[in-house]
Every structure is written in C-alpha cells, then in structure tokens.
Design a protein around this motif. Sequence first.
Motif: not given
Length: 68
Positions: A48-57
């Motif tokens: 979930d954290i990795e997906k959130w970071l990918e979305d922010k990037i």
Amino acid sequence: MAYKVNRLPAVKDKTGLSRSSIYLRMSKGEFPQSISLGDRAVGWLEADIEKWLEDKIAASRKAGGNHE
C-alpha cells in the motif's frame, strides 16, 4: 500470499512524512489506512505504501514537477 507490514518508523522513513502528517492524511483518505496488529500496535502494508509513493511520483511528474 506473503505480506510485509511496516511499522510507523519505517513508514516515516519511506515517505518522508511526520507521524502527524501520516495520521492527518489518513483521516482525509489521502494515505493508506493502517491495520491493527494487536491492542496497541499498528502497521501499514508495504504494498500500500509503495503504491501510494508510485502514485505521488506519477502525479508529480505529470504536473511538471520532475526534479531529476
């Protein structure tokens, strides 16, 4: 399926956010929700954290915020 759970210090390190920012964003629905690990322990699924970071990037780069 194996799940990796990150505790708050790891989530803070990965995201660069403070504890209060994480919980504020969670309350606004802008950050992944934590999961209960027991009476006084919570964590976040690493995926979930990795997906959130990918979305922010992706959003940052789309908006012309590419700082490479």
